[in-house]
Design an enzyme around this catalytic site. Sequence first.
Site, mmCIF file in Angstrom:
data_model
loop_
_atom_site.group_PDB
_atom_site.id
_atom_site.type_symbol
_atom_site.label_atom_id
_atom_site.label_comp_id
_atom_site.label_asym_id
_atom_site.label_seq_id
_atom_site.Cartn_x
_atom_site.Cartn_y
_atom_site.Cartn_z
ATOM 1 C CD GLN A 23 -2.992 0.775 2.065
ATOM 2 O OE1 GLN A 23 -3.321 -0.482 2.498
ATOM 3 N NE2 GLN A 23 -3.809 2.498 1.886
ATOM 4 C CG PHE A 24 1.341 3.736 -3.597
ATOM 5 C CD1 PHE A 24 1.034 5.722 -4.275
ATOM 6 C CD2 PHE A 24 0.403 3.290 -4.190
ATOM 7 C CE1 PHE A 24 -0.082 5.997 -4.648
ATOM 8 C CE2 PHE A 24 -0.926 4.118 -4.953
ATOM 9 C CZ PHE A 24 -0.534 5.166 -5.191
ATOM 10 C CB THR A 25 -2.154 5.048 -0.052
ATOM 11 O OG1 THR A 25 -2.276 3.831 0.485
ATOM 12 C CG2 THR A 25 -2.137 5.134 -1.683
#
Length: 148
Positions: free
Chosen positions: A78-80
Site C-alpha cells: 500500500q504505497f498510500t
Amino acid sequence: MRFVIQRVKHASVTVDGAVIGQIQKGFLVLIGVSDSDDMVIADKMVRKMIGLRIFEDENGKTNLALKDVGGELLLVSQFTLYADCKKGNRPSFIHSGDPRLAEELYDYMIEACKKQVPVVESGSFGADMKVELLNDGPFTIVLDSNEL
C-alpha cells in the site's frame, strides 16, 4: 518502511472479483515502502512484526506472538502509507518508493515471512484490491522503520 498491522479474526483480499489471499486469525499487514528502504530495513521490520506480542494469553494479557497462537499473515502492498498531506487537500506520494524497488522489497518480505510463518498470503502488487477484515479488538499497530 511503514507497516500498519491489524490483529484480525479473518481477512481477505480480492482482485477482479476473485479472492487471491485469505487468512484466519493473525495479522493483516499493509506495507508501504520508501526510496530509502532496503533489505536490511525489511528484515528488521519483519522481525519486529513477527515478534509482536499482541495476542491475549490465558490471563487476558497481550503476551503472545503470532507463532504462539498459530497465527497467519496477509501482506498487502500500500504505497498510500507515504501520502504527504501537508499542502492542500490532495495528497502527494513523492515519498513513496519507486515501484520497482517497492515490488522487489514486497516480494522479499513475503518470502522472508514464509520461512517463519506457516500460512502467508498476499495481495497483488499494484492491483486495485478490495480488502476485507474483521479487526480483533480492534487492535492496530503502526511500525515505522524510522522509529525502530
